[in-house]
Structure formats: C-alpha cells, structure tokens
Design an enzyme around this catalytic site. Structure first.
Site, PDB file in Angstrom:
ATOM      1  N   ASP A   1       0.861  -1.163   0.000  1.00 38.41           N
ATOM      2  CA  ASP A   1       0.000   0.000   0.000  1.00 38.41           C
ATOM      3  C   ASP A   1       0.913   1.232   0.000  1.00 38.41           C
ATOM      4  O   ASP A   1       2.137   1.133   0.149  1.00 38.41           O
ATOM      5  CB  ASP A   1      -0.963  -0.020   1.203  1.00 38.41           C
ATOM      6  CG  ASP A   1      -2.168   0.883   0.967  1.00 38.41           C
ATOM      7  OD1 ASP A   1      -3.200   0.687   1.617  1.00 38.41           O
ATOM      8  OD2 ASP A   1      -2.074   1.793   0.111  1.00 38.41           O
TER       9      ASP A   1
HETATM   10  C1  GLC Z   1      -4.290   4.411  -0.242  1.00 43.26           C
HETATM   11  C2  GLC Z   1      -5.187   3.255   0.145  1.00 43.26           C
HETATM   12  C3  GLC Z   1      -5.245   2.185  -0.902  1.00 43.26           C
HETATM   13  C4  GLC Z   1      -5.072   2.800  -2.279  1.00 43.26           C
HETATM   14  C5  GLC Z   1      -3.636   3.310  -2.342  1.00 43.26           C
HETATM   15  C6  GLC Z   1      -3.307   3.976  -3.684  1.00 43.26           C
HETATM   16  O1  GLC Z   1      -3.621   4.909   0.898  1.00 43.26           O
HETATM   17  O2  GLC Z   1      -4.944   2.622   1.389  1.00 43.26           O
HETATM   18  O3  GLC Z   1      -6.511   1.525  -0.759  1.00 43.26           O
HETATM   19  O4  GLC Z   1      -5.299   1.839  -3.289  1.00 43.26           O
HETATM   20  O5  GLC Z   1      -3.350   4.209  -1.279  1.00 43.26           O
HETATM   21  O6  GLC Z   1      -4.011   5.183  -3.790  1.00 43.26           O
END
Ligand code: GLC
Length: 752
Positions: free
Chosen positions: A270
C-alpha cells in the site's frame, strides 16, 4: 510473449533495471525536463539522484488517455529495456459512471449486478488506458467508527466472498485464456491483505490483534475468494497483524498468501507502506525495510524510495535475495505479459482515442447504475406506511442533501459531481415543482468543522445563509407540506480513508433541524446519506420512515425518487449491523453465545452477558430491510433429518407475496452448530436467494445444505466439519427467523 522468452527478457536486465520494475511512482516524475524532475519529485521522495526514472515499472493514478499515450511513448523511447509501463489506479466502484459505494452494493445481495457494475468500471478504465485497478477491497469490518466501511462489503464472510468473486470476475473476466486479460478487461488488485478492517477502537491505521482462528474463520476468506476468482494482484495492508506489519509479514504473505492460498501474482505494497515499516518500529532503517519487505514477498514498492535506493545493497553478495528479486521481477513482467503490453503497450488505446464513441456514461452504463442503486438502498422504517408517497402530495424536501451532488463517496476519483442526479433533480423527474418545495434547512457540518478536514476543507460546501434563516425557511416550507422528506447525512469527508469517527452520528446542525421539524406534527421521511452505519437510535423515534441511501453514486437521486414514489419497491438488506449506541461496538450478528447468554426469560438478571445501561440488540440487525409489500414463508420439505458428509439436506420452501406491491425478497439461510470443538456462532449466513414476486404470487425456493457449509477452523486450525446437531434458520433477516428445523450430521461410523 511465451514464458521462455519472458524469462530470457528477465535475464537480459541489469540489477538496476530489475529493481526499477519494482518501483511505482506518480505521473509527476515524468512531467517536465530531467532537471525539474530531479530537483522536484525525485528529491522530494528521496530517490538517489542516479535513479533512472526510465527503469520504473509502473505509474500510480494517471487516468488521462492522451497523457498515458504520451508517457508510454516517451518512456519506451528513452528506456533501454523497452519494457512498457503499467498504469494502475483506484477505480473502486466506477470510473465515470459511479455506482453505489461497496457497502451499499453489498446491501443489494444481487451479485450479478455487482459483477456487471465492476465490468462496466473495467470497460471505462480500458477505454482510458488504465491497466490495473486497486479493487475489490474486501476488508471485513464490524466497527462503524472506521471510515473505510464505505468501501467494504461489511461484516459477513459469505457476502465478502461473493463480493470479492463478483468484482474480480467483472474486472478481469472469467476463464482467462492462459492468464491473458482480454480486451475491455483490466487486472484486479484485491486489498488490503490482511484484516485492515479490524483496527483497535476503529481508529484508522491502528494495530490489528486477532486470534489466528478469527483471522482464518472470518477475515481471510474474502481475499481467498478474490484469488480463486483469478485476481492478478494483492495489496498489503498498512496495519500490524498481531504485532507484525502486514507489509513485512513473511508468515502472512508467503506461508498464507502464496503457499496456502496459492497466489502467484503481484504483491504490491500500500502507499508508502514499505517505508512505514520504520515508523512501525519494525525496520531500523531503509535498508532493513527493503530487506524485510522483499523477504516478506512484497514485489512492488508503491511510492517510496526504499526499494529504489536500498535493494541493490540488500542483494549484493546474497544469492537468496537475488533469487527473491528475480522472482518479484518475473511476476511483474508476467502481469505485463498477461495484459498483452509486450505486443501492444497501449492495449488499443491509440485507436480508441481516435474514435468519437465511448462507453463512458452511456445510457446502458447509467441504467446499470440506476438498477444497482435501487437495489442497494435499504428501507429501515416505514411506520403507518407513509411510503410510498403519492405524486399528488405536497412534499417539502429539506436538508443539506436535498440538492447535493457530492454523493459519490471518497473513492470516486474520476467521478464528476456534475454528472450526478441529485435528490431534487430525481424528484422533479416524477413530480412537478408545484408539489415540491426544496430548501437546505441547516448547515451540513458545524461551522468549526473545517479545521478537522485539512486538505479537504476547501471542498466542503460553503454555507451562505445563517442557520436561523435556513431553519425558518425549512419550517415555513414544512408547514405548507403534507410530508417532509428530510435529506440528511455525514459529509463524504467524514467517511473513507482517514475518516474514523468516535461518534458516527448525523452532524449536530442537522440533528437540530430534525428536532425542530419533529415538533411540527408532520410526517417525516428521513433519507440518510452515509458511508457507514450511523447511530440513529434517537433519530428513529422522531421520524415515520427511514431510507438508508449510503452514497448512491451518479444515479442516486433518480433511484431514491423511484423508491420514494413507489416506482421501485426497496429490496436492500443490511450487510452491516446498525448499533443502538457506540458503546455496543463491535456488535455483529454472528456472535458467540457465551456461557451466560442474556436470555429474555431472565429479565434483568445481572449475572448474564449484558449491559446495565443498554440492551444487547442492535437498532437494525444484519440482513434487515423492509419492503412496501409483505412476504410469507412456509416450509414444504426437508429431504432428511440425518445427513452423511457426502450428502446434503435439501430444503424446499414456498414464499408468497401477500401484499399489494410487486417486490424482491432476499430469503436468508443461517445455520447454528449446536456444539463443537470450538464455540460456534449463534448464527452463520450460509446461503440466500433474492426472488421477485408479483403481488399475490407464490414461488418455490430451494436450498441445499452440504458439508462444506458446516466446516470451520478447529483448535489446530484444521478446516473441517464435526458430526452433531445443526439448526437451520430461514428468514428475512438475521433476527427474523420465519422457519427453522434441525438435522444431524452423522459420524463416519454411523454411515451404515
Ligand atoms: C491508499 C489506500 C489504498 C489505495 C492506495 C493507492 O492509501 O490505502 O486503498 O489503493 O493508497 O491510492
């Protein structure tokens, strides 16, 4: 490209080129001349100045087709290895055609429509050049204080599995030939692995502490279903799981995900989660964070400099780490190959942009959104059948959501509020302006709320009138109307990532409005816009009807108007419990019985599992939702009262529509394992059927209970059934049992 050629390609890459494939950056790294990039985003991210951006493997959240063509073209010209970029984005519940938020979709219990919605989102993504979407999110959640309830399928494992499977199949298609993702489809990334929906106290990014039993029994099956449906990527979670950050958790990602779940796709971190291993106090520095994440099987580093700056150090002189690097790079190359990027780095985009036709926001897509929204809305209360309204009635539509277009939820990054049909517009499609007054009635949020929203503060509605003026106008309109339709809700910025709330209730200004209007003696229909179950206990006593609208997406206003005026009979059923009070949280239907259950016959006996200041029951239970009509069930046949493990208990019931409206009913089948080697829940959803019945119509509905439905994780985490007595409850919610019977699963030695 065949596998042999792919491996040869891998072996031609230098260490720097291999590491580059594991780096995901945002588009700003590829805008402007190199000096701008080096002194700007590259420096800001902390990338070493010798980092070659033309080694990068993928780009995050660039969604403009012309820009994607330009970036890919420029990249391929300047990269030595000529391996195309992957473009990934957060398209969670719609690209430009925005569907209801996932928690709402889960309330539809209509997984064909959920799959179709995902297929439409994928089609619109494909036409704009996106290769991967970070969906489905299947984090099971039992705590409405957490902001990301809005993008979750709720509290139940079976619904999480159905949602996961439907969304992956919608995004990727079914039976991919040799793994290739066909045209009009893209790759799905299931997230967040694992159990991100169980943060302590419902506080965002907080620790998750779960027994292995609870993890396996309730939280992992949703991810497993996505992987079995073919999800090409998995995203790690931000949280620690039992003390170890998911992004650095070798047991979770290698033993469970790769070996047990047999996942061989790309594991992406993430956002910045690899670097956050340091903040967790799990990695002492970036080199350690890189090593721990690679050991834990994380292939792609989303938006930090850790892999780019440190992996070469980690790998040099360490054959095992070099082997892990090669495996990770191979998985990224295979994903690109499955998307056909080596044959066509643009996946047909150059031709698509030349065409004037696009499926984006097509009538078909909007009709699909309308239909799913109508099935996602839940009728929670309808006293004295105040609903449906008649078109001859004079209605006062009051509230901050009366004509609010910001009803798409926090993860509609490409949704345009101007595309949205708001409630006022929807109602005016059915009734004339003479029968509908509209006013705001109150502020959406308290005036001092802005400071709690930092970068979103400028997105909040600007209130132009005084609260008193708004209230007086509302009272005037209400006094001239027969029914008040009160459109209230939490701001979308009080929901979503970073949106945890200690008091998940309607904002204070709106509660004041509701109270004042409730003194007028008029019938009130409350429509609730929210990304989570709100605490509505006091509110419910002051209104005649409640419709849970969630954040209903592009077609929200039209869907709600159709329901308000009876063009559509509401059929949604709650995928998550509505507590009576915050103090009950977490409260969910599949709880354990405890050694001292709070039995009604014991009255207020102190020494039972209960509170002295609140009942145990929620305000609205899992599986609950009303209709404008009524249904009656009767049990016809049960094939047997004793079942061998290789058999099933076949059940036939009849369901009749005994009311005056046609409608859909979701018949729910729950089981209870009366005793086993671990304590089992008082109820578990094991099947459901959503059926349409005309007024007066009766249908036969059949269920089969087989051994798979009776399995659970035992003391040693073995997944199995155990012989003994089971109860079957069939009903219209987890608390409304209309039919029940019991049967026995025989021991092997009882199989004559
Ligand atoms: C965010 C979220 C995740 C998302 C990623 C990219 O912090 O936790 O669900 O896909 O970053 O934006």
């Amino acid at each position: 490209m065949d596998n042999k050629t792919l491996l040869e390609k891998l072996n031609t890459l230098s260490i720097e080129e291999k590491i580059g494939q594991l780096i995901q950056l945002t588009g700003d790294f590829f805008e402007g001349d190199m000096d701008t990039v080096v002194t700007g985003p590259l420096k800001k991210l902390g990338l070493n100045t010798d980092y070659n951006i033309y080694n990068t493997g993928s780009i995050l959240n660039i969604t403009n087709p012309e820009k994607i063509i330009r970036l890919q073209t420029d990249y391929l010209e300047k990269s030595a290895h000529k391996i195309p970029l992957l473009f990934m984005a957060d398209i969670i519940y719609g690209y430009r055609t925005i569907f209801p938020i996932p928690i709402a979709q889960a309330c539809s219990w209509n997984y064909e429509e959920v799959e179709n919605a995902a297929s439409i989102a994928a089609r619109e993504c494909y036409e704009e050049g996106i290769h991967v979407t970070f969906s489905p999110m299947v984090d099971l959640v039992r705590d409405p204080r957490w902001g990301r309830v809005m993008e979750s399928p709720g509290e139940d494992t079976l619904l999480a599995q159905k949602y996961a499977q439907s969304v992956v199949l919608g995004i990727q298609g079914n039976n991919l030939e040799g793994g290739a993702v066909p045209a009009h489809k893209i790759a799905a990334c299931v997230k967040h692995f694992a159990a991100y929906g169980a943060p302590v106290a419902g506080r965002e990014y907080n620790a998750v502490d779960l027994s292995e039993h609870a993890l396996r029994e309730y939280y992992l099956p949703g991810y497993q279903a996505a992987i079995e449906a073919g999800a090409k990527l998995v995203m790690t979670a931000f949280n620690t799981l039992n003390g170890i950050p998911a992004t650095g958790n070798e047991w979770l990602n290698r033993n469970v995900l790769r070996q047990e779940m047999n996942f061989d796709g790309v594991l992406i971190s993430d956002y910045a989660a690899i670097e956050e291993l340091i903040m967790h106090g799990y990695a002492e520095d970036e080199t350690s964070a890189a090593r721990l994440a690679l050991l834990a099987g994380v292939d792609v580093d989303m938006k930090t400099a850790v892999y780019a700056n440190q992996l070469k150090n980690v790998i040099t002189g360490n054959d095992y780490m070099l082997e892990l690097l090669n495996e990770a790079v191979y998985r990224v190359l295979k994903l690109k190959n499955d998307l056909g990027l080596f044959e066509d780095p643009f996946r047909g985009l150059q031709e698509i942009v030349k065409r004037s036709t696009s499926s984006i926001l097509s009538d078909d897509h909007k009709q699909a959104a309308l239909s799913l929204t109508e099935e996602s809305v839940v009728l929670l209360k309808n006293e004295n059948n105040v609903l449906p309204l008649s078109r001859e009635m004079k209605i006062a539509l009051i509230g901050p959501y009366a004509e609010e277009n910001s009803t798409l939820g926090m993860w509609a990054i490409k949704g345009e509020e101007t595309d949205t049909i708001n409630l006022k517009t929807g109602l005016l499609q059915l009734v004339g302006p003479d029968n509908l007054s509209v006013c705001r009635g109150s502020y959406l949020l308290p005036v001092d709320a802005r400071k709690t929203f930092d970068k979103y503060a400028d997105k909040l509605a600007v209130e132009t009138s005084s609260e008193e003026d708004l209230l007086q106008e509302a009272i005037r309109n209400a006094n001239e109307a027969e029914v008040i339709v009160l459109a209230l809700g939490e701001s979308i910025y009080q929901s979503g990532e970073g949106g945890s709330r200690t008091n998940p209730a309607l904002p204070e200004p709106q509660l004041r409005l509701l109270h004042e209007l409730s003194l007028l003696g008029k019938r009130i229909v409350l429509i609730v816009y929210s990304g989570r179950p709100l605490i509505l206990t006091d509110v419910a006593e002051k209104v005649d009807a409640i419709i849970q609208a969630w954040y209903p997406g592009t077609m929200g206003g039209e869907a709600l108007a159709n329901i308000l005026y009876g063009e559509v009979n509401p059929s949604g059923k709650l995928a998550m419990t509505f507590p009576r009070s915050v103090g009950q949280i977490p409260v969910y239907y599949n709880e354990l019985n405890t050694g001292r259950p709070n039995l009604k016959e014991n009255g207020s006996y102190r020494f039972a599992s209960r509170y002295i200041d609140e009942v145990n029951e929620p305000l609205y239970p899992f599986g609950y939702g009303l209709s404008y009509t009524s249904f009656e069930y009767s049990l016809l046949t049960v094939s047997q009262k004793e079942m061998k493990t290789n058999e099933s208990v076949d059940i036939r019931i009849s369901v009749s529509n005994t009311g005056t409206y046609a409608g859909k009913e979701t018949i729910q089948l729950y089981i209870r394992d009366k005793f086993a080697s671990v304590a089992r829940p008082v109820k578990e959803l094991k099947d459901f059927k959503k059926v349409f019945l005309h007024s007066g119509e009766t249908k036969i509905v059949e269920f089969s209970v087989d051994e798979d439905m009776l399995k659970f994780y035992g003391r040693e985490m073995e997944y199995k059934s155990e012989p003994g007595e089971f109860e079957v409850y069939i009903g219209s919610s987890s608390q409304e049992t209309l039919l029940s019977f019991s049967f026995t699963l025989l021991r092997e030695d009882q199989h004559e």
